[in-house]
Every structure is written in C-alpha cells, then in structure tokens.
Motif scaffolding. Structure first.
Motif, short mmCIF file in Angstrom:
data_model
loop_
_atom_site.label_atom_id
_atom_site.label_comp_id
_atom_site.label_asym_id
_atom_site.label_seq_id
_atom_site.Cartn_x
_atom_site.Cartn_y
_atom_site.Cartn_z
N ALA A 86 -62.69 -40.76 -40.87
CA ALA A 86 -62.87 -40.04 -39.81
C ALA A 86 -64.68 -39.43 -39.38
CB ALA A 86 -62.37 -38.47 -39.90
N LEU A 87 -65.23 -39.38 -40.64
CA LEU A 87 -66.85 -39.41 -40.51
C LEU A 87 -67.41 -40.64 -40.11
CD1 LEU A 87 -67.17 -37.08 -43.70
CD2 LEU A 87 -67.51 -36.45 -41.18
N GLY A 88 -66.93 -41.73 -40.42
CA GLY A 88 -67.85 -43.09 -40.06
C GLY A 88 -68.54 -43.40 -41.35
N ARG A 89 -68.23 -42.50 -42.41
CA ARG A 89 -69.33 -42.82 -43.48
C ARG A 89 -68.62 -41.90 -44.58
NH1 ARG A 89 -70.58 -39.05 -40.24
NH2 ARG A 89 -71.45 -36.73 -40.89
N ARG A 90 -69.16 -42.03 -45.82
CA ARG A 90 -68.76 -41.22 -46.98
C ARG A 90 -69.12 -39.78 -46.79
NH1 ARG A 90 -69.19 -45.15 -51.93
NH2 ARG A 90 -67.08 -46.09 -51.91
N TYR A 91 -68.33 -38.64 -47.19
CA TYR A 91 -68.79 -37.16 -47.01
C TYR A 91 -70.10 -37.31 -48.17
CZ TYR A 91 -69.02 -32.39 -47.23
OH TYR A 91 -69.30 -31.05 -47.11
N ALA A 92 -70.94 -36.47 -47.76
CA ALA A 92 -72.05 -36.16 -48.52
C ALA A 92 -72.76 -34.81 -48.44
CB ALA A 92 -73.25 -37.35 -48.18
N ILE A 93 -73.25 -34.02 -49.14
CA ILE A 93 -74.16 -32.93 -49.26
C ILE A 93 -75.55 -33.07 -49.52
CG2 ILE A 93 -74.51 -30.40 -50.03
CD1 ILE A 93 -71.22 -30.76 -50.46
N ALA A 94 -76.36 -32.65 -48.49
CA ALA A 94 -77.85 -32.76 -48.76
C ALA A 94 -78.50 -31.31 -49.06
CB ALA A 94 -78.57 -33.56 -47.59
N GLY A 95 -79.58 -31.12 -49.77
CA GLY A 95 -80.06 -30.07 -49.95
C GLY A 95 -81.45 -30.11 -51.01
N LYS A 96 -82.09 -29.01 -51.02
CA LYS A 96 -83.18 -29.13 -51.98
C LYS A 96 -82.99 -28.73 -53.42
CE LYS A 96 -87.02 -27.55 -50.06
NZ LYS A 96 -88.12 -26.62 -49.88
N VAL A 97 -83.24 -29.45 -54.22
CA VAL A 97 -82.92 -29.27 -55.82
C VAL A 97 -83.76 -27.88 -56.35
CG1 VAL A 97 -83.15 -29.98 -58.06
CG2 VAL A 97 -82.76 -31.53 -56.34
N VAL A 98 -82.83 -26.84 -56.77
CA VAL A 98 -83.30 -25.72 -57.11
C VAL A 98 -83.12 -25.77 -58.76
CG1 VAL A 98 -82.73 -24.55 -54.98
CG2 VAL A 98 -81.05 -24.47 -56.85
#
Length: 318
Positions: free
Chosen positions: A184-196
């Motif tokens: 449904a996304l057209g790509r794998r699900y991913a989460i992005a962010g800044k490393v804390v």
C-alpha cells in the motif's frame, strides 16, 4: 527548495496562483501519491505553485488526545516526503481549538483564497472539512465558483485488498503484515529521525543502539524487528531494532532502538531512517538482564539470517 508554512494568517504565499491538494497524508501511501502527482502535474502545466495542505496535529489526534490514533509518519518526515514528491510549498497548519471551530466557508476564504490564491483544489474521495466536518466536495465546488478556483476529487485508488488507506496500513503493521503495508505504501515502512542519547544500557549489555524518539506520537507497530538502517554509509546497514516501552528496564515513553551490526561509531545528532523488513517477536518483560541478553543474542542471529536472505532476494531481482 520547498517552503513550509504553518499559519492561517499572513500575506499571500502564491501571488501568481496555486494548485492545492488537501489531506492528512499520513503514510504517503499510493492513494496519497496519486493525489499529489495530479497536483504537481497540473501546477507544472499551468505554471503555478504546487501546494500540499495538511494539519499538525492531525484532527483525529486533536479530538482523541487521550487515545490518539497511531501515526505512520512523523511531521518532519511528512514534510520531507511531500517535498520529495515535487511540492513547492507544504502547509502543516496548526490544528487547535480555533482551527476546529473554523467554518468551511472561513477555511476557504482565509486559507485557500487569501493565503494560497488557489486556482485549482484537488482532494481525495470522501473529503470533508470545516467545523463539524460540514464541508464536502459539493460545498467546496460551490465556494470555489464564487472565489475563482475549481475543485475536484481524484478517483479512488485501489490495490489487492481494496482502497489504499492509512487505516488499513496501520492495521497491517499492528498485525505484523509488513509486506501488506509495503504494497500500500509502495515501499517498505520506515521511521526517520535524529539519533538521541539514551540511558546507554544497551552498550553495557553488548548491544549499543541508535535511539529515535517519536515526538510524542503513538507508533503504528511494536516489537522486535529485522531492519536496515539508512543514513550511516553509502549502503543501508543491517540491524535489529526494538520499538516499544522497554518493560524489562522500566521504560515508559515509546522508543525506537536500532542496534547496527558490526558498527562502532558516534551517531548522536545524525538523522537516520530505520526500514522494517520482518517482525521477529513481541516485546516482553524478562525476569532479569541476563535473560534479556540471551534473547537479544537470539534476536540478533535471527535478524542477520533474515537480512542475508533479503539481500540475496534483492540481488536475484536486480
């Protein structure tokens, strides 16, 4: 470079006119992409600005603060995703009590006409807007006819399981169906962010992690996963990740922790993306830290096998 705006009030952002799409855009699935693609193409043809208009927090989050729906995309990732799809401007309007009380007519006048000088407005199926969700496509078209813009909806975009929707993707992720979510996304699900910085307990246990906070949003999935981490080197790096509240060490806030295999470096402050490949197990509470470490050893070995197979499959498809 795309521009972000958050306020209703202010001078016109598009004095030469704009083509606008409106939506929650949580996940930027294939249905959302069809809407954004339509607006980008229409804007380029007309020589006008392409604008994606959304809200933060999402209206459903505002009205259900005690039990908000899971989020697929954090606000920055949504902005970056819309920029990547060719939007000249992205509006993440602050959804607060004043916005919730705004009538459909006021929204059209203040946002679409004054702020964006809209010439075309495109929405998805079942679009509603304004106080009490009173506004629909017919009202938008009627108001547009008076204000100098046209309005239309794209046709529903269907996949194998029916119409693409953020709700269906959330359900797939919660059930561990990463492949279904990816379709449904057209790509794998991913989460992005800044490393804390975290408590650095993982390092003491032999599994240092890159930690991503979720900006107070409720995640759409939880558990232990085989993952690829993007943003460290030229190629994605194999990893095993945990997303949850860390019950064994009395964690509370949901946290994404990625242990990158065969890597020893400082990632603090770096922006990375964690791509979910396969769900390994639920998050559980262990009796003590040695029991936790034994399971982490098993998780790491399983994740390596999964990712090795994934790499082989990608090579076979190349």
């Amino acid at each position: 470079m795309s521009r972000l705006f958050r306020d209703v009030e202010g001078e016109s952002l598009c004095p030469q006119g704009s083509v606008v799409c409106i939506g929650a855009f949580d996940g930027l699935h294939l249905g959302h992409r069809a809407l954004v693609d339509r607006v980008r193409e229409r804007a380029r043809t007309a020589g006008r600005a392409a604008v994606a208009l959304s809200f933060e927090p999402l209206p459903r989050e505002f009205f259900a603060r005690d039990q908000p729906p899971p989020r697929l995309l954090l606000p920055r990732a949504k902005f970056e995703g819309l920029c990547g799809l060719g939007m000249d401007m992205v509006g993440l309007l602050r959804f607060n009590a004043a916005m919730a009380a705004m009538s459909a007519e006021d929204f059209v006048d203040r946002v679409l006409v004054r702020r964006l000088s809209a010439r075309e407005v495109w929405v998805g199926p079942d679009f509603r807007f304004g106080n009490g969700r009173r506004g629909d496509l017919a009202l938008l078209q009627a108001l547009g006819a008076k204000s100098g813009f046209s309005a239309d909806a794209i046709a529903p975009v269907d996949g194998e399981g029916g119409r693409y929707s953020s709700t269906a993707i959330r359900q797939a992720l919660a059930a561990g169906d990463l492949d279904g979510a990816a379709r449904a996304l057209g790509r794998r699900y991913a989460i992005a962010g800044k490393v804390v910085r975290g408590r650095q307990l993982g390092r003491k246990l032999g599994y240092p992690t890159a930690n991503l906070r979720l900006a107070g949003k409720r995640p759409a999935l939880s558990g232990i996963y085989a993952t690829w981490v993007h943003g460290i080197g030229a190629e994605p790096m194999a990893s095993v990740s945990s997303l949850g509240t860390r019950p064994t060490v009395l964690g509370v806030e949901p946290l994404l922790e990625a242990h990158v295999f065969d890597f020893d470096g400082d990632l603090y402050g770096r922006r990375i993306e964690v791509e979910f490949v396969a769900r390994l197990r639920d998050e559980v509470k262990f009796d003590d830290l040695p029991a936790l470490v034994r399971q982490m050893d098993l998780d790491a070995a399983q994740a390596r096998r999964v990712l090795r197979h994934d790499l082989e499959e990608r090579g076979a498809l190349a």
